[in-house]
Scaffold this active site. Structure first.
Site, short mmCIF file in Angstrom:
data_model
loop_
_atom_site.label_atom_id
_atom_site.label_comp_id
_atom_site.label_asym_id
_atom_site.label_seq_id
_atom_site.Cartn_x
_atom_site.Cartn_y
_atom_site.Cartn_z
N SER A 13 9.20 2.62 4.79
CA SER A 13 8.62 1.97 3.64
C SER A 13 9.36 0.87 3.19
O SER A 13 9.57 -0.20 3.90
CB SER A 13 8.68 3.12 2.52
OG SER A 13 7.93 2.49 1.31
N HIS B 82 4.60 2.11 4.54
CA HIS B 82 4.07 1.67 3.67
C HIS B 82 3.73 0.61 3.34
O HIS B 82 4.52 -0.48 3.48
CB HIS B 82 4.51 2.44 2.44
CG HIS B 82 4.85 3.84 2.63
ND1 HIS B 82 5.72 4.55 1.94
CD2 HIS B 82 4.22 4.79 3.31
CE1 HIS B 82 5.64 5.72 2.30
NE2 HIS B 82 4.76 6.10 3.01
N ASP C 218 8.13 10.67 1.23
CA ASP C 218 7.46 10.74 2.53
C ASP C 218 8.09 10.80 3.79
O ASP C 218 8.93 10.20 3.90
CB ASP C 218 6.46 9.43 2.41
CG ASP C 218 5.00 9.75 3.33
OD1 ASP C 218 5.05 10.98 3.69
OD2 ASP C 218 4.73 8.77 3.69
#
Length: 192
Positions: free
Chosen positions: A18, A45, A138
Site C-alpha cells: 500500500s 492499493h 489488509d
C-alpha cells in the site's frame, strides 16, 4: 513487452503493498532480474486509473515483464501481474487469474486479503506471500490463510518499511516465516 513462452505454473508469489509500495516493488523487481521461474501477482492499493502509469514505470525501470491483470488472463512464469484499480485480483486456477468487484476489504479494492486467500486455496503449499509497506491491516487475514494452507509468508522488516502498519499487522498474526529487509526479499524469492 516480450511475449512469454508457454510454461507450467508450479509455484506462485503474491505480493501485497500500500503506501510506499511503489518504491518497494521497484526494489524487489529490480533484484529479481528477468529470468525468475514463477509468476508474481501484486495487489497494491491505488486509485482508479493510476495502475497503467504504475505498470509502465515499473516495467521500464526494472526490465521485467509487468502487465495489468485482466479477467481470465493466463499466468506465465517470469511475468508480473498488477491488480487494476477498483477490482479484486484473484487466483482462479493454477494457470488463470480473475477479477471481481466484490465488497471492499479494509476499505480497499483491490484488497491484499482477497488475493492471498484465493492463492492459498489454489496453490496450497506452493505459494509464497510477501507483505510490504502499507497504512492499514489488509493482508493480515490473507497471511493466516497462506500459512494454514502450508504456504510461506515473508514480511518486510519494520525498519525498512516506509509505512509500518501493514507489515506490523502481518507480523502480529504469528504466521510469518521470515522478516526481511526490503533489499533481501528478491534474493529470498529466487532461492525458495
Amino acid at each position: 513487452m516480450p511475449v512469454p513462452a508457454v510454461s507450467m505454473v508450479e509455484r506462485l508469489v503474491v505480493i501485497g503493498a500500500s503506501a510506499g509500495g511503489f518504491s518497494a516493488l521497484q526494489t524487489i523487481f529490480s533484484g529479481l532480474g528477468t529470468d525468475f521461474d514463477f509468476p508474481i501477482l501484486v495487489c497494491k492499493h491505488l486509485g482508479i486509473g493510476d495502475e497503467k502509469g504504475l505498470v509502465d514505470v515499473l516495467a521500464s525501470r526494472t526490465g521485467t515483464t509487468v502487465m495489468l491483470s485482466q479477467d481470465k488472463l493466463p499466468m506465465y512464469n517470469g511475468c508480473i501481474y498488477m491488480a487494476p484499480g477498483n477490482y479484486h485480483l484473484q487466483v482462479e486456477s493454477r494457470d488463470t487469474i480473475s477479477l471481481s468487484i466484490d465488497e471492499r476489504i479494509c476499505h480497499s479494492r483491490p484488497a491484499v486479503d482477497v488475493l492471498f486467500e484465493s492463492a492459498a486455496d489454489v496453490f496450497k503449499d506452493q505459494v509464497t506471500a510477501v507483505v510490504l509497506t502499507g497504512a492499514n491491516s489488509d493482508g493480515a487475514a490473507g497471511v493466516e490463510a497462506i500459512k494454514n494452507s502450508g504456504g510461506k509468508v515473508v514480511v518486510q522488516s519494520l525498519d525498512s518499511a516506509e509505512v509500518k502498519i501493514m507489515p506490523k499487522a502481518a507480523i502480529e498474526t504469528g504466521c510469518v516465516d521470515e522478516i526481511l529487509d526490503l533489499e533481501d526479499i528478491a534474493a529470498y524469492l529466487r532461492r525458495s
